[in-house]
Design a protein around this motif. Structure first.
Motif, PDB file in Angstrom:
ATOM      1  N   GLY A 222      45.025  53.597  34.242  1.00  0.00           N
ATOM      2  CA  GLY A 222      43.822  52.786  34.210  1.00  0.00           C
ATOM      3  C   GLY A 222      44.050  51.420  33.607  1.00  0.00           C
ATOM      4  N   GLY A 223      44.943  51.344  32.635  1.00  0.00           N
ATOM      5  CA  GLY A 223      45.221  50.072  31.993  1.00  0.00           C
ATOM      6  C   GLY A 223      45.879  49.072  32.917  1.00  0.00           C
ATOM      7  N   ALA A 224      46.561  49.558  33.955  1.00  0.00           N
ATOM      8  CA  ALA A 224      47.253  48.670  34.891  1.00  0.00           C
ATOM      9  C   ALA A 224      46.367  48.268  36.065  1.00  0.00           C
ATOM     10  CB  ALA A 224      48.517  49.350  35.415  1.00  0.00           C
ATOM     11  N   ALA A 225      45.219  48.893  36.213  1.00  0.00           N
ATOM     12  CA  ALA A 225      44.335  48.563  37.332  1.00  0.00           C
ATOM     13  C   ALA A 225      43.831  47.129  37.176  1.00  0.00           C
ATOM     14  CB  ALA A 225      43.167  49.531  37.387  1.00  0.00           C
ATOM     15  N   PRO A 226      43.870  46.343  38.236  1.00  0.00           N
ATOM     16  CA  PRO A 226      43.454  44.938  38.131  1.00  0.00           C
ATOM     17  C   PRO A 226      41.950  44.793  37.895  1.00  0.00           C
ATOM     18  CG  PRO A 226      43.897  45.507  40.410  1.00  0.00           C
ATOM     19  CD  PRO A 226      44.312  46.690  39.602  1.00  0.00           C
ATOM     20  N   VAL A 227      41.595  43.925  36.963  1.00  0.00           N
ATOM     21  CA  VAL A 227      40.198  43.607  36.668  1.00  0.00           C
ATOM     22  C   VAL A 227      40.057  42.095  36.671  1.00  0.00           C
ATOM     23  CG1 VAL A 227      38.343  43.719  34.962  1.00  0.00           C
ATOM     24  CG2 VAL A 227      39.852  45.695  35.292  1.00  0.00           C
ATOM     25  N   GLU A 228      39.131  41.585  37.435  1.00  0.00           N
ATOM     26  CA  GLU A 228      38.839  40.158  37.461  1.00  0.00           C
ATOM     27  C   GLU A 228      37.357  39.957  37.167  1.00  0.00           C
ATOM     28  OE1 GLU A 228      40.700  37.543  37.727  1.00  0.00           O
ATOM     29  OE2 GLU A 228      42.627  38.397  38.332  1.00  0.00           O
ATOM     30  N   SER A 229      37.046  38.910  36.413  1.00  0.00           N
ATOM     31  CA  SER A 229      35.671  38.639  36.018  1.00  0.00           C
ATOM     32  C   SER A 229      35.134  37.399  36.714  1.00  0.00           C
ATOM     33  CB  SER A 229      35.579  38.446  34.497  1.00  0.00           C
ATOM     34  OG  SER A 229      35.992  39.607  33.819  1.00  0.00           O
ATOM     35  N   GLY A 230      33.823  37.369  36.857  1.00  0.00           N
ATOM     36  CA  GLY A 230      33.163  36.205  37.443  1.00  0.00           C
ATOM     37  C   GLY A 230      31.712  36.166  37.028  1.00  0.00           C
ATOM     38  N   VAL A 231      31.067  35.054  37.290  1.00  0.00           N
ATOM     39  CA  VAL A 231      29.638  34.987  37.008  1.00  0.00           C
ATOM     40  C   VAL A 231      28.957  36.046  37.863  1.00  0.00           C
ATOM     41  CG1 VAL A 231      29.652  32.556  36.365  1.00  0.00           C
ATOM     42  CG2 VAL A 231      29.305  33.198  38.762  1.00  0.00           C
ATOM     43  N   PRO A 232      27.895  36.693  37.357  1.00  0.00           N
ATOM     44  CA  PRO A 232      27.303  37.845  38.066  1.00  0.00           C
ATOM     45  C   PRO A 232      26.444  37.451  39.258  1.00  0.00           C
ATOM     46  CG  PRO A 232      26.092  37.398  36.050  1.00  0.00           C
ATOM     47  CD  PRO A 232      27.265  36.464  36.042  1.00  0.00           C
ATOM     48  N   LYS A 233      27.036  36.690  40.160  1.00  0.00           N
ATOM     49  CA  LYS A 233      26.366  36.252  41.374  1.00  0.00           C
ATOM     50  C   LYS A 233      27.349  36.366  42.535  1.00  0.00           C
ATOM     51  CE  LYS A 233      23.402  32.982  38.884  1.00  0.00           C
ATOM     52  NZ  LYS A 233      22.968  31.560  38.762  1.00  0.00           N
ATOM     53  N   ALA A 234      26.870  36.100  43.732  1.00  0.00           N
ATOM     54  CA  ALA A 234      27.736  36.223  44.902  1.00  0.00           C
ATOM     55  C   ALA A 234      28.963  35.326  44.805  1.00  0.00           C
ATOM     56  CB  ALA A 234      26.942  35.903  46.175  1.00  0.00           C
ATOM     57  N   GLN A 235      28.793  34.109  44.317  1.00  0.00           N
ATOM     58  CA  GLN A 235      29.928  33.198  44.209  1.00  0.00           C
ATOM     59  C   GLN A 235      30.960  33.727  43.229  1.00  0.00           C
ATOM     60  OE1 GLN A 235      30.571  30.697  46.116  1.00  0.00           O
ATOM     61  NE2 GLN A 235      32.439  30.002  45.079  1.00  0.00           N
ATOM     62  N   GLY A 236      30.500  34.296  42.112  1.00  0.00           N
ATOM     63  CA  GLY A 236      31.432  34.874  41.150  1.00  0.00           C
ATOM     64  C   GLY A 236      32.188  36.042  41.742  1.00  0.00           C
ATOM     65  N   GLY A 237      31.512  36.868  42.539  1.00  0.00           N
ATOM     66  CA  GLY A 237      32.179  37.983  43.191  1.00  0.00           C
ATOM     67  C   GLY A 237      33.183  37.520  44.222  1.00  0.00           C
ATOM     68  N   TYR A 238      32.836  36.457  44.950  1.00  0.00           N
ATOM     69  CA  TYR A 238      33.743  35.899  45.960  1.00  0.00           C
ATOM     70  C   TYR A 238      35.028  35.396  45.309  1.00  0.00           C
ATOM     71  CZ  TYR A 238      35.543  32.443  49.299  1.00  0.00           C
ATOM     72  OH  TYR A 238      36.343  31.706  50.133  1.00  0.00           O
ATOM     73  N   GLU A 239      34.895  34.622  44.253  1.00  0.00           N
ATOM     74  CA  GLU A 239      36.069  34.052  43.595  1.00  0.00           C
ATOM     75  C   GLU A 239      36.925  35.137  42.946  1.00  0.00           C
ATOM     76  OE1 GLU A 239      34.247  31.300  40.964  1.00  0.00           O
ATOM     77  OE2 GLU A 239      33.790  29.819  42.537  1.00  0.00           O
ATOM     78  N   ALA A 240      36.289  36.112  42.291  1.00  0.00           N
ATOM     79  CA  ALA A 240      37.045  37.191  41.660  1.00  0.00           C
ATOM     80  C   ALA A 240      37.748  38.051  42.697  1.00  0.00           C
ATOM     81  CB  ALA A 240      36.109  38.045  40.802  1.00  0.00           C
ATOM     82  N   ALA A 241      37.070  38.319  43.827  1.00  0.00           N
ATOM     83  CA  ALA A 241      37.680  39.134  44.878  1.00  0.00           C
ATOM     84  C   ALA A 241      38.889  38.437  45.491  1.00  0.00           C
ATOM     85  CB  ALA A 241      36.639  39.452  45.957  1.00  0.00           C
ATOM     86  N   LEU A 242      38.809  37.120  45.685  1.00  0.00           N
ATOM     87  CA  LEU A 242      39.965  36.393  46.212  1.00  0.00           C
ATOM     88  C   LEU A 242      41.165  36.551  45.292  1.00  0.00           C
ATOM     89  CD1 LEU A 242      38.532  33.023  47.606  1.00  0.00           C
ATOM     90  CD2 LEU A 242      39.348  35.007  48.897  1.00  0.00           C
ATOM     91  N   ARG A 243      40.928  36.454  43.991  1.00  0.00           N
ATOM     92  CA  ARG A 243      42.046  36.585  43.047  1.00  0.00           C
ATOM     93  C   ARG A 243      42.627  37.996  43.067  1.00  0.00           C
ATOM     94  NH1 ARG A 243      38.354  33.683  39.783  1.00  0.00           N
ATOM     95  NH2 ARG A 243      37.881  35.551  38.552  1.00  0.00           N
ATOM     96  N   ILE A 244      41.759  38.987  43.094  1.00  0.00           N
ATOM     97  CA  ILE A 244      42.232  40.366  42.986  1.00  0.00           C
ATOM     98  C   ILE A 244      42.881  40.856  44.282  1.00  0.00           C
ATOM     99  CG2 ILE A 244      40.257  41.770  43.762  1.00  0.00           C
ATOM    100  CD1 ILE A 244      40.436  43.253  41.087  1.00  0.00           C
ATOM    101  N   LEU A 245      42.498  40.230  45.413  1.00  0.00           N
ATOM    102  CA  LEU A 245      43.041  40.665  46.702  1.00  0.00           C
ATOM    103  C   LEU A 245      44.260  39.855  47.140  1.00  0.00           C
ATOM    104  CD1 LEU A 245      39.685  41.230  48.625  1.00  0.00           C
ATOM    105  CD2 LEU A 245      41.242  42.991  47.773  1.00  0.00           C
ATOM    106  N   THR A 246      44.706  38.915  46.302  1.00  0.00           N
ATOM    107  CA  THR A 246      45.920  38.143  46.619  1.00  0.00           C
ATOM    108  C   THR A 246      46.880  38.187  45.437  1.00  0.00           C
ATOM    109  OG1 THR A 246      44.760  36.129  45.898  1.00  0.00           O
ATOM    110  CG2 THR A 246      44.791  36.603  48.270  1.00  0.00           C
ATOM    111  N   PRO A 247      47.362  39.388  45.077  1.00  0.00           N
ATOM    112  CA  PRO A 247      48.282  39.507  43.942  1.00  0.00           C
ATOM    113  C   PRO A 247      49.654  38.929  44.287  1.00  0.00           C
ATOM    114  CG  PRO A 247      48.142  41.597  45.084  1.00  0.00           C
ATOM    115  CD  PRO A 247      47.147  40.682  45.749  1.00  0.00           C
ATOM    116  N   LYS A 248      50.474  38.760  43.252  1.00  0.00           N
ATOM    117  CA  LYS A 248      51.823  38.239  43.476  1.00  0.00           C
ATOM    118  C   LYS A 248      52.632  39.177  44.354  1.00  0.00           C
ATOM    119  CE  LYS A 248      52.123  35.634  39.140  1.00  0.00           C
ATOM    120  NZ  LYS A 248      52.845  35.469  37.852  1.00  0.00           N
TER     121      LYS A 248
END
Length: 353
Positions: A217-243
């Motif tokens: 669980g500690g290794a599972a990726p977590v990204e934060s954003g403002v609690p709105k659609a834009q925050g979810g969009y930006e956080a999802a882009l980061r979490i779905l494009t890992p190194k």
């Protein structure tokens, strides 16, 4: 019958019972030994005659007005406020009470909040419901001690006020287990960047549930954003494009449905289909969002309606002498959250790794 006011004696004659029996039935006197058949006969007679209690006379006799107050935070901007109001209002109406509603701000200072409660007390409400958000501890104004009160959504710190809260941790565990049962082993979490207790609890429950399933669980990726659609969009882009592409999650849990809406947009931007390439789950069950997304969003329902109805029922029971509220104040009562299964979760496209 003439245009004169229908009285309790008319109901008694129509039902073929005593005035005392009618009074006990219509006032729900808890100790009255009256058969269900007689209660039904009295209520039917009262309805047919159009009898309604004289609220002014009742108030003078019982020193009660039959009105409950509801102080609700951020009605205009909080998507769940409507369900809270509806739950409290319908529960009150079913038992012959009226509801007075005042909007307050979650960031209001002590003086402003005191004025909000004072406005209800000036109107002689019998009791007050105080609806807040995010499991935070609230400071209950001293004036609230003059009438019975119940909190909805939060606890009250050291104050001896009963409260009802959602089991958000249990809802998160159910959601993660549903994703695991679907075959996902690479899960990501899109978190609310606001520092609120409920958000921290969700992250902890997310990681703990993965640990209990034998995953890290500690290794599972977590990204934060403002609690709105834009925050979810930006956080999802980061979490779905890992190194490392092999680390890309096959399922995302979003801490509210607006952020899940943003995750849908990010998936489309990256050419990922839902749920074929990516499963998405939300939290809160905002119906206008969850049902309108394509595919419809699987999400965790927060029981705002049920909490408000439960709190109103508890308050009315106390006002009618059926319970002692002080015995309910040792800790908040907890209502479970429901997983609303729709179409955004499926088995991962490839073999789980």
């Amino acid at each position: 019958m003439s245009n004169r006011t229908i009285g309790i004696k008319d109901v008694a004659v129509a039902a073929g019972v005593s005035v005392t029996t009618v009074s006990h039935v219509l006032n729900d006197v808890p100790y009255a030994r009256i058969s269900p058949e007689t209660r039904s006969k009295v209520r039917s007679a009262a309805e047919q005659l159009g009898y309604g209690p004289n609220r002014l006379a009742q108030a003078l006799r019982t020193r009660r007005t039959g009105m409950l107050g509801l102080v609700c935070e951020d009605i205009a901007t909080t998507p769940h406020a409507g369900r809270i109001i509806l739950g409290a209002e319908e529960a009150a109406k079913a038992r012959g009470y009226s509801l007075l509603i005042i909007n307050t701000s979650g960031s209001a200072g002590r003086a402003s909040r005191q004025a909000d409660f004072g406005a209800l007390l000036d109107r002689r409400v019998d009791g007050i419901l105080y609806a807040t958000l995010h499991h935070r501890k609230v400071e209950v104004p001293a004036s609230l001690g003059s009438v019975p009160a119940v909190l909805i959504g939060s606890g009250a710190g050291e104050s001896k006020v009963p409260a009802v809260v959602p089991d958000e941790e249990g809802g998160m565990r159910d959601a993660v287990n549903a994703l695991l049962d679907a075959g996902h082993t690479r899960l990501g979490l899109i978190d609310n960047a606001d520092d609120v207790p409920s958000s921290r609890q969700l992250v902890q429950a997310f990681r703990a549930t993965l640990d209990e399933a034998g995953l890290d669980g500690g290794a599972a990726p977590v990204e934060s954003g403002v609690p709105k659609a834009q925050g979810g969009y930006e956080a999802a882009l980061r979490i779905l494009t890992p190194k490392h592409p092999a680390d890309t999650p096959t399922a995302l849990f979003c801490c509210n449905d607006r952020m899940a809406m943003g995750a849908y947009r990010a998936a489309a931007h990256l050419g990922l289909s839902i749920p074929g390439d990516l499963s998405v789950m939300g939290f809160a069950d905002q119906e206008l969002i969850a049902d309108s997304l394509h595919p419809a969003l699987t999400t965790v329902e927060l029981p705002h309606y049920r909490m408000a109805a439960w709190a109103a029922g508890l308050l009315m029971d106390a006002l009618e002498g059926k319970i002692d509220l002080s015995r309910m104040a040792a800790g908040p009562s907890v209502l479970g959250c429901t997983l609303m299964v729709r179409d955004s979760v499926a088995a991962p496209a490839g073999p789980a790794t």
